[in-house]
Design a protein around this motif. Structure first.
Motif, short mmCIF file in Angstrom:
data_model
loop_
_atom_site.label_atom_id
_atom_site.label_comp_id
_atom_site.label_asym_id
_atom_site.label_seq_id
_atom_site.Cartn_x
_atom_site.Cartn_y
_atom_site.Cartn_z
N MET A 1 19.61 45.75 33.67
CA MET A 1 20.91 46.42 33.74
C MET A 1 21.25 46.77 35.18
SD MET A 1 22.02 50.21 32.42
CE MET A 1 21.01 50.91 33.71
N LEU A 2 20.28 47.36 35.88
CA LEU A 2 20.53 47.76 37.27
C LEU A 2 20.78 46.55 38.16
CD1 LEU A 2 17.88 50.60 37.61
CD2 LEU A 2 20.36 50.86 37.49
N ASN A 3 20.07 45.47 37.90
CA ASN A 3 20.28 44.27 38.70
C ASN A 3 21.70 43.73 38.50
OD1 ASN A 3 19.13 42.63 40.63
ND2 ASN A 3 18.13 41.25 39.18
N GLY A 4 22.20 43.83 37.27
CA GLY A 4 23.56 43.38 37.01
C GLY A 4 24.60 44.27 37.65
N LEU A 5 24.45 45.60 37.48
CA LEU A 5 25.45 46.52 38.02
C LEU A 5 25.43 46.56 39.55
CD1 LEU A 5 25.23 49.54 35.54
CD2 LEU A 5 27.02 47.81 35.69
N LEU A 6 24.22 46.51 40.14
CA LEU A 6 24.12 46.59 41.59
C LEU A 6 24.57 45.30 42.27
CD1 LEU A 6 20.81 48.62 41.98
CD2 LEU A 6 23.15 49.41 42.35
N THR A 7 24.68 44.22 41.50
CA THR A 7 25.27 42.99 42.05
C THR A 7 26.72 43.25 42.45
OG1 THR A 7 23.79 41.60 40.75
CG2 THR A 7 25.84 40.58 41.51
N LEU A 8 27.33 44.25 41.84
CA LEU A 8 28.72 44.58 42.14
C LEU A 8 28.87 45.42 43.41
CD1 LEU A 8 29.89 45.49 38.52
CD2 LEU A 8 30.46 43.42 39.81
N ARG A 9 27.76 45.71 44.08
CA ARG A 9 27.86 46.50 45.32
C ARG A 9 28.80 45.78 46.29
NH1 ARG A 9 24.18 42.88 45.80
NH2 ARG A 9 23.29 42.16 47.77
N GLY A 10 29.70 46.53 46.87
CA GLY A 10 30.68 45.94 47.76
C GLY A 10 31.87 45.32 47.05
N ALA A 11 31.82 45.33 45.70
CA ALA A 11 32.93 44.73 44.96
C ALA A 11 33.46 45.66 43.88
CB ALA A 11 32.48 43.40 44.34
N TRP A 12 33.06 46.94 43.95
CA TRP A 12 33.49 47.87 42.91
C TRP A 12 35.01 48.01 42.86
CZ3 TRP A 12 30.50 49.20 39.09
CH2 TRP A 12 29.10 49.23 39.27
N HIS A 13 35.66 47.84 44.01
CA HIS A 13 37.12 47.97 44.02
C HIS A 13 37.80 46.92 43.15
CE1 HIS A 13 36.12 45.00 47.11
NE2 HIS A 13 37.34 44.51 46.96
N LYS A 14 37.13 45.80 42.93
CA LYS A 14 37.73 44.73 42.13
C LYS A 14 37.85 45.11 40.65
CE LYS A 14 36.23 40.85 45.03
NZ LYS A 14 35.53 39.54 45.05
N LEU A 15 37.07 46.10 40.22
CA LEU A 15 37.12 46.49 38.80
C LEU A 15 38.49 47.04 38.43
CD1 LEU A 15 33.99 46.21 39.09
CD2 LEU A 15 33.81 48.09 37.47
N ARG A 16 39.23 47.56 39.42
CA ARG A 16 40.54 48.12 39.13
C ARG A 16 41.55 47.04 38.74
NH1 ARG A 16 39.28 51.34 43.75
NH2 ARG A 16 40.62 50.03 45.05
N THR A 17 41.34 45.83 39.24
CA THR A 17 42.35 44.79 39.04
C THR A 17 41.83 43.57 38.29
OG1 THR A 17 41.79 43.88 41.22
CG2 THR A 17 43.61 45.48 41.11
N ASP A 18 40.54 43.38 38.24
CA ASP A 18 39.98 42.16 37.64
C ASP A 18 39.43 42.46 36.25
OD1 ASP A 18 38.74 39.83 36.95
OD2 ASP A 18 37.57 39.62 38.78
N PRO A 19 40.08 41.98 35.19
CA PRO A 19 39.58 42.27 33.84
C PRO A 19 38.22 41.64 33.56
CG PRO A 19 41.41 40.69 33.76
CD PRO A 19 41.33 41.21 35.16
N VAL A 20 37.91 40.54 34.25
CA VAL A 20 36.60 39.91 34.04
C VAL A 20 35.48 40.88 34.41
CG1 VAL A 20 35.07 38.05 34.77
CG2 VAL A 20 37.49 37.58 34.39
N LEU A 21 35.55 41.43 35.60
CA LEU A 21 34.52 42.36 36.05
C LEU A 21 34.56 43.66 35.25
CD1 LEU A 21 34.57 41.88 39.92
CD2 LEU A 21 32.84 41.11 38.29
N LYS A 22 35.75 44.06 34.85
CA LYS A 22 35.88 45.29 34.06
C LYS A 22 35.11 45.15 32.75
CE LYS A 22 39.76 47.22 34.69
NZ LYS A 22 41.19 47.54 34.70
N PHE A 23 35.33 44.05 32.06
CA PHE A 23 34.62 43.82 30.79
C PHE A 23 33.12 43.68 31.01
CE2 PHE A 23 38.76 42.77 28.88
CZ PHE A 23 38.60 43.30 27.61
N MET A 24 32.74 42.95 32.03
CA MET A 24 31.31 42.68 32.23
C MET A 24 30.56 43.91 32.71
SD MET A 24 31.07 38.75 33.59
CE MET A 24 31.55 37.40 32.48
N ALA A 25 31.18 44.70 33.56
CA ALA A 25 30.52 45.94 34.00
C ALA A 25 30.34 46.89 32.83
CB ALA A 25 31.35 46.60 35.10
N ALA A 26 31.35 47.00 31.98
CA ALA A 26 31.22 47.84 30.79
C ALA A 26 30.17 47.29 29.84
CB ALA A 26 32.57 47.96 30.07
N ALA A 27 30.13 45.95 29.71
CA ALA A 27 29.13 45.33 28.83
C ALA A 27 27.72 45.64 29.28
CB ALA A 27 29.36 43.82 28.78
#
Length: 788
Positions: A294-320
């Motif tokens: 889980m941590l490996n998946g979420l921390l892959t988003l480091r530096g890209a957290w701002h994309k969650l506001r606009t990208d539904p792909v990352l929004k769904f996957m981060a929540a998943a």
């Protein structure tokens, strides 16, 4: 050619087979809608029993397996195949090996799903959770799975990228382990074209079933989705995986530990205590690798957290991934014996399962679909706003559903286990008191599931508008293809390089010492404990001083697909063998405790198969746990030790211990009520089980459906000859019986039941199914003492 020479070759452009990806994705979306619609219906049936429509094909007991199979094998299965085929081609830089095998895989899988959609409502079932399909369909599943495996490994053999990326590791583990689990759990002997008996019974069957059932969650609903996570999250975030080293630890620890955890589904039962403790221990160990992933998946988003506001792909996957972490925290928690005593057989387990199914699998599927659709049709998504609406409606739906089930399950567990007067009297002796208390929570489940389904339909609409006027396209990639590919001598591993490497030797030695610690006598156990600790210390020291050689060995392993695959198989097979083989040897008549099951009569066996056909095991357990409230509530004559014994289900093919109590346990119900009570109960449960409620109030009393067809349909006595023959082959001590003997025995027992019913005011013909079912119910719990 020397080791450092470059093979002659040329650049070429590969066109991927994305048509098969599109087909699997569309199938997943369609079957997902079907599975969720059925789910909402059966959730509503638990609140409003008239929604069963007095129709045998639409009852909860027949539709619930359809719901689970549709979500697992149709939605997640098709989504998994789409994700694997899409990502594998790009990771290995090669087109799928065979268009024919790809098409056979797709159409074969859809035919299997359609067959399940027909047979399960028809009552054709094996009654084992996630393994209900009848034997001809099971053979088809195995054949199509082999087709998938051949296509996948053939593609790996033709790869232009020699090193296997982390996602491929998880796909390999999925293919191998699901094949092993499915084949072993579905071993059975047919009695007809639509019926069979498993080769395992009682505690054996329970252990094998949850070795399969738990690891179906692990290796069908988890490992392939983790592989998809390791591909799609970095792609969508345009960031590398957070930690390669963590992914190595995550993979190997997960595939090794997960396979041992199945017995935690059978805590406080007749399963031997050493197996219960083994399951609980390994379940607790699962916390580490699960959260590592889980941590490996979420921390892959480091530096890209701002994309969650606009990208539904990352929004769904981060929540998943977040829901994955929540579910994998809750699972080990529920494997602790004291917590399990509260949560097992209640809606808490349903909430736990759906947090994973809706949050982890459903949201990963949606995120992957939102990633794929614009790329597979070369057109931007119609509406990002609708995708965001889907996300928030789906999230609220999950939270409502899971929160309601937590509330319902904990309430139910507390009420059923509550006692007064120093633990000598049940605080809520009537099961219906708990059922009526949790009805509001069950209604919120319907609302939560309905919202989630609404979000799914929003996604369907969004995709339909996106595809309007769009043209499907296949991805391409320019790759360097060697004309005469050969594995350089310094990258070959071989048997010696695999088995004599320090990582393998330390792992094998550590496992042997750990087994001595866990299963040996006092002296051997103590020596095993110290040996395990010493082996771990030496391994760590060796790694710290020679870590480059360990890394070089693993790099070689990733270039050599065959040794890697063999090691994965060994990692998953060991746990199953150590659990199942002793249980198979142990489950014999000479090894039971103090009582052994009385063999069913022919009519009772026919009644048992009717019980299985109607899905009664989905709401009623047949296992009185070794807990005081269980014994007080379901035991006979107030005996303090009247919990279920291993020997009481030794001839049950398949076992019927159950996993959920929407109604009371039936392990010792035989003789508790007279024939007339059962006769009335099956025709209209509220006539005898309304408690203090108005029997006409659909919001109170029993939520069990009516079974009027049992009073019209004739019992299939002719089928008993082949069924009894198979049972004798499996070791059930039926006496030798001809077809005439079987019919005479069934007729005599049915005539006695009919006579008793007539004396109590009930009129029925002796050949009707209700008579056979009453015979079976009155036999439950009947055993004879065994001298020791």
């Amino acid at each position: 050619m020397t080791a450092n020479a470059i093979s002659p070759g040329s650049k070429t452009t590969i066109e991927f087979d994305d048509r098969i990806v599109r087909l699997f994705m569309i199938a997943a979306i369609f079957w997902g809608a079907v599975g969720m619609l059925v789910g909402v219906l059966i959730a509503a049936q638990l609140n409003f029993w008239p929604l069963n429509f007095d129709t045998q094909w639409l009852t909860f007991g027949r539709l619930r397996p359809l719901h689970t199979n549709a979500v697992i094998f149709a939605l997640v299965g098709n989504m998994m195949f789409a994700g694997i085929y899409y990502s594998t081609q790009r990771l290995v830089k090669a087109r799928l090996a065979s268009d024919f095998l790809s098409n056979l895989h797709f159409w074969g899988w859809q035919a299997i799903i359609a067959a399940a959609a027909i047979t399960l409502p028809a009552g054709l079932t094996r009654s084992k959770e996630y393994a209900e399909l009848i034997w001809p369909i099971n053979i088809a599943v195995v054949i199509i799975w082999v087709v998938f495996a051949v296509n996948f490994f053939w593609t790996l053999a033709r790869r232009n990228e020699k090193s296997l990326y982390v996602a491929i590791w998880f796909y390999i583990a999925t293919i191998l382990t699901v094949a092993m689990l499915y084949i072993v759990n579905h071993l059975s002997i047919p009695t007809s074209i639509t019926h069979s008996y498993p080769i395992f019974a009682g505690v054996q069957d329970g252990l094998v079933q949850w070795w399969y059932g738990h690891n179906a969650v692990a290796f069908f609903l988890t490992t392939p989705i983790l592989g998809i996570m390791y591909y799609f999250i970095p792609k969508a975030a345009e960031r590398p995986v957070y930690s390669y080293k963590l992914s190595v630890i995550h993979f190997w620890s997960l595939v090794f530990i997960y396979i041992w955890a199945g017995p935690h589904h059978l805590l406080n039962t007749a399963l031997p205590n050493w197996l219960q403790m083994l399951g609980m221990t390994f379940s607790l160990m699962l916390w580490a690798p699960s959260w590592g992933g889980m941590l490996n998946g979420l921390l892959t988003l480091r530096g890209a957290w701002h994309k969650l506001r606009t990208d539904p792909v990352l929004k769904f996957m981060a929540a998943a991934v977040t829901f994955y972490g929540m579910s994998t925290f809750e699972g080990p928690l529920l494997s602790i014996k004291s917590v399990n005593a509260l949560g097992h057989y209640t809606d808490w387990i349903i909430g736990h399962v759906h947090a994973g199914a809706l949050g982890w699998n459903g949201f990963m599927a949606a995120g992957m679909f939102y990633y794929l659709v614009p790329r597979l049709w070369n057109k931007p998504l119609y509406s990002t706003a609708l995708a965001n609406l889907h996300f928030w409606i789906g999230t609220v739906g999950i939270l409502l559903y899971v929160g309601a089930m937590w509330t319902s399950g904990i309430t139910q567990g507390l009420m059923l286990n509550a006692t007064t007067e120093g633990g000598t009297v049940l605080a809520y002796p009537n099961f219906l008191e708990t059922l009526n208390t949790i009805r509001p929570a069950m209604l919120f489940r319907v609302l939560g599931g309905g919202l989630y389904l609404a979000g799914w339909f929003i996604m369907v609409y969004n995709f339909a508008r996106t595809l309007k006027g769009a043209k499907a396209v296949n991805g391409t990639m320019e790759v360097f293809v060697e004309k005469n590919p050969a594995t350089a001598s310094d990258t070959r591993l071989g048997v010696r390089g695999t088995l004599l490497s320090p990582p393998f030797l330390f792992t094998a030695l550590g496992m042997i010492l750990a087994f001595a610690w866990m299963f040996g006598g006092n002296t051997l156990s103590l020596a095993g404990l110290f040996g395990t600790i010493l082996c771990a210390i030496i391994a760590v020291v060796h790694y710290e001083t020679r870590h480059r050689s360990w890394g070089a060995w693993y790099d070689k392993l990733l270039v050599n697909c065959a040794p890697f695959t063999v090691l994965v198989f060994l990692a998953v097979a060991i746990g199953g063998l150590i659990q199942i083989v002793p249980a198979y040897v142990m489950n014999k008549a000479e090894n039971v405790e103090d009582r052994i099951q009385v063999v069913y009569s022919p009519l009772q066996l026919a009644g048992r198969d009717i019980y299985v056909r109607e899905g009664c095991y989905l709401c009623h357990s047949q296992m009185i746990r070794t807990l005081v409230p269980d014994v007080m509530r379901y035991g006979r004559n107030g005996a303090a030790d009247d919990y279920s014994r291993l020997g009481e289900s030794i001839y049950d093919y398949p076992y019927q211990w159950g996993s959920k109590r929407t109604g009371p346990d039936l392990a010792h119900v035989g003789g508790k009520y007279n024939h007339m009570w059962h006769f009335k109960h099956m025709f209209d449960p509220r006539s005898v089980s309304s408690g203090d409620a108005d029997p006409n109030n659909i919001w109170a009393g029993s939520n069990m459906p009516r079974y009027p067809w049992l009073y019209k349909q004739a019992t299939d006595i002719a089928a008993l000859e082949s069924k009894i023959k198979v049972q004798r082959t499996l070791g059930v001590p039926f006496p030798p019986m001809t077809a005439e003997d079987i019919k005479a025995s069934a007729d005599a027992e049915a005539a006695q039941i009919v006579a008793d019913l007539k004396a109590q005011g009930g009129i029925i013909e002796p050949d009707k199914e209700i008579v056979a079912l009453i015979a079976y119910l009155q036999q439950l719990g009947k055993s004879r003492p065994v001298a020791k």
